[in-house]
Design a protein around this motif. Structure first.
Motif, PDB file in Angstrom:
ATOM      1  N   TYR A  42       0.850  -1.183   0.000  1.00 15.75           N
ATOM      2  CA  TYR A  42       0.000   0.000   0.000  1.00 15.75           C
ATOM      3  C   TYR A  42       0.883   1.229   0.000  1.00 15.75           C
ATOM      4  O   TYR A  42       1.898   1.285   0.691  1.00 15.75           O
ATOM      5  CB  TYR A  42      -0.909   0.026   1.236  1.00 15.75           C
ATOM      6  CG  TYR A  42      -1.903  -1.106   1.301  1.00 15.75           C
ATOM      7  CD1 TYR A  42      -3.148  -0.991   0.688  1.00 15.75           C
ATOM      8  CD2 TYR A  42      -1.580  -2.294   1.943  1.00 15.75           C
ATOM      9  CE1 TYR A  42      -4.066  -2.030   0.744  1.00 15.75           C
ATOM     10  CE2 TYR A  42      -2.489  -3.341   2.003  1.00 15.75           C
ATOM     11  CZ  TYR A  42      -3.729  -3.200   1.394  1.00 15.75           C
ATOM     12  OH  TYR A  42      -4.620  -4.242   1.437  1.00 15.75           O
ATOM     13  N   GLY A  43       0.488   2.221  -0.773  1.00 18.39           N
ATOM     14  CA  GLY A  43       1.247   3.457  -0.824  1.00 18.39           C
ATOM     15  C   GLY A  43       0.925   4.204  -2.097  1.00 18.39           C
ATOM     16  O   GLY A  43      -0.037   3.881  -2.797  1.00 18.39           O
ATOM     17  N   TRP A  51      -3.728   6.791  -2.491  1.00 16.32           N
ATOM     18  CA  TRP A  51      -3.058   5.525  -2.233  1.00 16.32           C
ATOM     19  C   TRP A  51      -3.470   4.501  -3.289  1.00 16.32           C
ATOM     20  O   TRP A  51      -4.565   4.564  -3.846  1.00 16.32           O
ATOM     21  CB  TRP A  51      -3.452   4.999  -0.856  1.00 16.32           C
ATOM     22  CG  TRP A  51      -2.832   5.723   0.295  1.00 16.32           C
ATOM     23  CD1 TRP A  51      -2.715   7.083   0.431  1.00 16.32           C
ATOM     24  CD2 TRP A  51      -2.305   5.157   1.480  1.00 16.32           C
ATOM     25  NE1 TRP A  51      -2.129   7.386   1.634  1.00 16.32           N
ATOM     26  CE2 TRP A  51      -1.873   6.224   2.304  1.00 16.32           C
ATOM     27  CE3 TRP A  51      -2.163   3.862   1.940  1.00 16.32           C
ATOM     28  CZ2 TRP A  51      -1.299   6.014   3.553  1.00 16.32           C
ATOM     29  CZ3 TRP A  51      -1.592   3.642   3.196  1.00 16.32           C
ATOM     30  CH2 TRP A  51      -1.155   4.715   3.982  1.00 16.32           C
ATOM     31  N   THR A  52      -2.580   3.565  -3.543  1.00 16.35           N
ATOM     32  CA  THR A  52      -2.905   2.473  -4.446  1.00 16.35           C
ATOM     33  C   THR A  52      -2.171   1.224  -3.975  1.00 16.35           C
ATOM     34  O   THR A  52      -1.801   1.116  -2.796  1.00 16.35           O
ATOM     35  CB  THR A  52      -2.577   2.843  -5.908  1.00 16.35           C
ATOM     36  OG1 THR A  52      -3.062   1.817  -6.770  1.00 16.35           O
ATOM     37  CG2 THR A  52      -1.098   3.064  -6.111  1.00 16.35           C
ATOM     38  N   GLU A  53      -1.944   0.268  -4.889  1.00 13.45           N
ATOM     39  CA  GLU A  53      -1.368  -1.022  -4.526  1.00 13.45           C
ATOM     40  C   GLU A  53      -0.050  -1.263  -5.281  1.00 13.45           C
ATOM     41  O   GLU A  53      -0.026  -1.937  -6.313  1.00 13.45           O
ATOM     42  CB  GLU A  53      -2.349  -2.150  -4.853  1.00 13.45           C
ATOM     43  CG  GLU A  53      -3.659  -2.038  -4.084  1.00 13.45           C
ATOM     44  CD  GLU A  53      -4.703  -3.016  -4.584  1.00 13.45           C
ATOM     45  OE1 GLU A  53      -5.334  -3.665  -3.735  1.00 13.45           O
ATOM     46  OE2 GLU A  53      -4.888  -3.130  -5.820  1.00 13.45           O
ATOM     47  N   LEU A  68       7.634  -1.154  -5.208  1.00 14.11           N
ATOM     48  CA  LEU A  68       8.070  -0.672  -6.521  1.00 14.11           C
ATOM     49  C   LEU A  68       7.386   0.672  -6.781  1.00 14.11           C
ATOM     50  O   LEU A  68       6.475   0.790  -7.601  1.00 14.11           O
ATOM     51  CB  LEU A  68       7.719  -1.691  -7.600  1.00 14.11           C
ATOM     52  CG  LEU A  68       8.394  -1.516  -8.967  1.00 14.11           C
ATOM     53  CD1 LEU A  68       9.905  -1.640  -8.839  1.00 14.11           C
ATOM     54  CD2 LEU A  68       7.876  -2.550  -9.955  1.00 14.11           C
ATOM     55  N   VAL A  69       7.838   1.679  -6.044  1.00 10.56           N
ATOM     56  CA  VAL A  69       7.249   3.019  -6.106  1.00 10.56           C
ATOM     57  C   VAL A  69       8.332   4.003  -6.534  1.00 10.56           C
ATOM     58  O   VAL A  69       9.444   4.008  -5.985  1.00 10.56           O
ATOM     59  CB  VAL A  69       6.674   3.439  -4.738  1.00 10.56           C
ATOM     60  CG1 VAL A  69       6.173   4.871  -4.782  1.00 10.56           C
ATOM     61  CG2 VAL A  69       5.537   2.515  -4.334  1.00 10.56           C
ATOM     62  N   ASP A  70       8.002   4.845  -7.527  1.00 11.19           N
ATOM     63  CA  ASP A  70       8.940   5.867  -8.002  1.00 11.19           C
ATOM     64  C   ASP A  70      10.276   5.252  -8.431  1.00 11.19           C
ATOM     65  O   ASP A  70      11.349   5.821  -8.210  1.00 11.19           O
ATOM     66  CB  ASP A  70       9.158   6.953  -6.942  1.00 11.19           C
ATOM     67  CG  ASP A  70       7.850   7.639  -6.573  1.00 11.19           C
ATOM     68  OD1 ASP A  70       7.067   7.938  -7.475  1.00 11.19           O
ATOM     69  OD2 ASP A  70       7.607   7.845  -5.373  1.00 11.19           O
ATOM     70  N   ILE A  71      10.193   4.062  -9.024  1.00 11.14           N
ATOM     71  CA  ILE A  71      11.353   3.375  -9.589  1.00 11.14           C
ATOM     72  C   ILE A  71      11.070   3.132 -11.067  1.00 11.14           C
ATOM     73  O   ILE A  71      10.021   2.603 -11.431  1.00 11.14           O
ATOM     74  CB  ILE A  71      11.618   2.042  -8.871  1.00 11.14           C
ATOM     75  CG1 ILE A  71      11.981   2.290  -7.403  1.00 11.14           C
ATOM     76  CG2 ILE A  71      12.732   1.258  -9.569  1.00 11.14           C
ATOM     77  CD1 ILE A  71      12.142   1.031  -6.588  1.00 11.14           C
ATOM     78  N   TRP A 171       1.467   0.949   7.113  1.00 15.82           N
ATOM     79  CA  TRP A 171       0.066   1.339   7.015  1.00 15.82           C
ATOM     80  C   TRP A 171      -0.584   0.730   5.781  1.00 15.82           C
ATOM     81  O   TRP A 171       0.062   0.504   4.759  1.00 15.82           O
ATOM     82  CB  TRP A 171      -0.059   2.857   6.966  1.00 15.82           C
ATOM     83  CG  TRP A 171       0.254   3.526   8.270  1.00 15.82           C
ATOM     84  CD1 TRP A 171       1.457   4.045   8.650  1.00 15.82           C
ATOM     85  CD2 TRP A 171      -0.629   3.726   9.372  1.00 15.82           C
ATOM     86  NE1 TRP A 171       1.379   4.567   9.920  1.00 15.82           N
ATOM     87  CE2 TRP A 171       0.109   4.385  10.391  1.00 15.82           C
ATOM     88  CE3 TRP A 171      -1.978   3.423   9.606  1.00 15.82           C
ATOM     89  CZ2 TRP A 171      -0.452   4.743  11.612  1.00 15.82           C
ATOM     90  CZ3 TRP A 171      -2.532   3.782  10.833  1.00 15.82           C
ATOM     91  CH2 TRP A 171      -1.783   4.433  11.819  1.00 15.82           C
ATOM     92  N   MET A 172      -1.883   0.471   5.894  1.00 15.97           N
ATOM     93  CA  MET A 172      -2.682  -0.073   4.805  1.00 15.97           C
ATOM     94  C   MET A 172      -3.863   0.852   4.544  1.00 15.97           C
ATOM     95  O   MET A 172      -4.249   1.656   5.401  1.00 15.97           O
ATOM     96  CB  MET A 172      -3.215  -1.470   5.162  1.00 15.97           C
ATOM     97  CG  MET A 172      -2.159  -2.476   5.545  1.00 15.97           C
ATOM     98  SD  MET A 172      -2.882  -4.071   6.038  1.00 15.97           S
ATOM     99  CE  MET A 172      -3.605  -3.649   7.634  1.00 15.97           C
TER     100      MET A 172
END
Length: 217
Positions: A42-43, A51-53, A68-71, A171-172
């Motif tokens: 989550y983030g 937020w998404t998955e 795998l965020v902002d990569i 957090w979720m």
């Protein structure tokens, strides 16, 4: 005097060589195996409050699981399904001049090595959740849910509960806990039963017991 000149010449050469080596740092490539796991996290992006998955991944060079965020990822496009674990041969690139607001490491996916169904049976577990006094906006991603607005189909956005396991710091965003009535401005600790369905993959939460309810300013 000649010894002194030699010393200063050697010193200058060492500094230049060190600068060149330092300039090359962060611009190397390495072949790795990149694993994408069966359950998402989550983030959201640093550029969005929704937020998404994000996918959860690791690589053979760094086995810590992370989002795998902002990569930046390049190469193979694939249809990710929760419940399946994927392994890719990938090129890991340390960028000298990464774009703004993204990681300095990017991955170029070269080949799908394996796709394995790893969540094969339904499971249940009981847990205590801390629920924040304010909700967050959340849009599902795997699969995307749509709603009709002004005659068009757009991704659905929920006002979701911001929650975490009391034993975790992660957090979720939970769109619904069956049987639980949330009142904004109050922080809760609740006991729930988490149902994980293997086929098709889905997660549901069922309210069991209120442990604490605290008003927040």
């Amino acid at each position: 005097m000649k010894k002194l000149d030699f010393f200063f010449g050697f010193l200058v050469l060492s500094v230049l060589l060190s600068a060149c080596l330092k300039d090359d740092e962060g611009d190397k490539e390495k072949l790795v195996e990149l694993t994408i796991y069966a359950e998402t996290g989550y983030g959201g992006s640093v550029l969005s409050d929704i937020w998404t998955e994000p996918l959860v991944f690791s690589d053979s060079d760094d086995t810590n699981k992370r989002l795998l965020v902002d990569i930046i990822t390049e190469g193979i496009d694939f249809d990710y399904e929760r419940g399946y674990e994927y392994v890719f041969k990938a090129k890991k690139v340390w960028m000298k001049e990464p774009p703004q607001d993204v990681s300095s490491v990017k991955y170029v996916l070269e080949e799908l090595i394996s796709r394995e169904k790893v969540i094969t049976v339904d499971r249940e577990e009981e847990m205590e959740l801390l629920i924040s006094a304010e909700t967050v906006q959340f849009t599902p991603r795997y699969p995307v849910e749509y709603e009709e607005i002004d005659g068009g189909q757009v991704p659905k956005i929920y006002d979701a509960l911001r929650a975490r396991n009391v034993d975790s710091s992660s957090w979720m965003a939970i769109p619904e806990i069956e049987g639980f009535e949330f009142e904004p401005g109050y922080e809760y600790v609740v006991k729930v039963r988490k149902h994980t369905q293997a086929e098709p993959y889905a997660i549901h939460y069922q309210f069991l017991e209120l442990v604490a309810k605290t008003e927040k300013s």
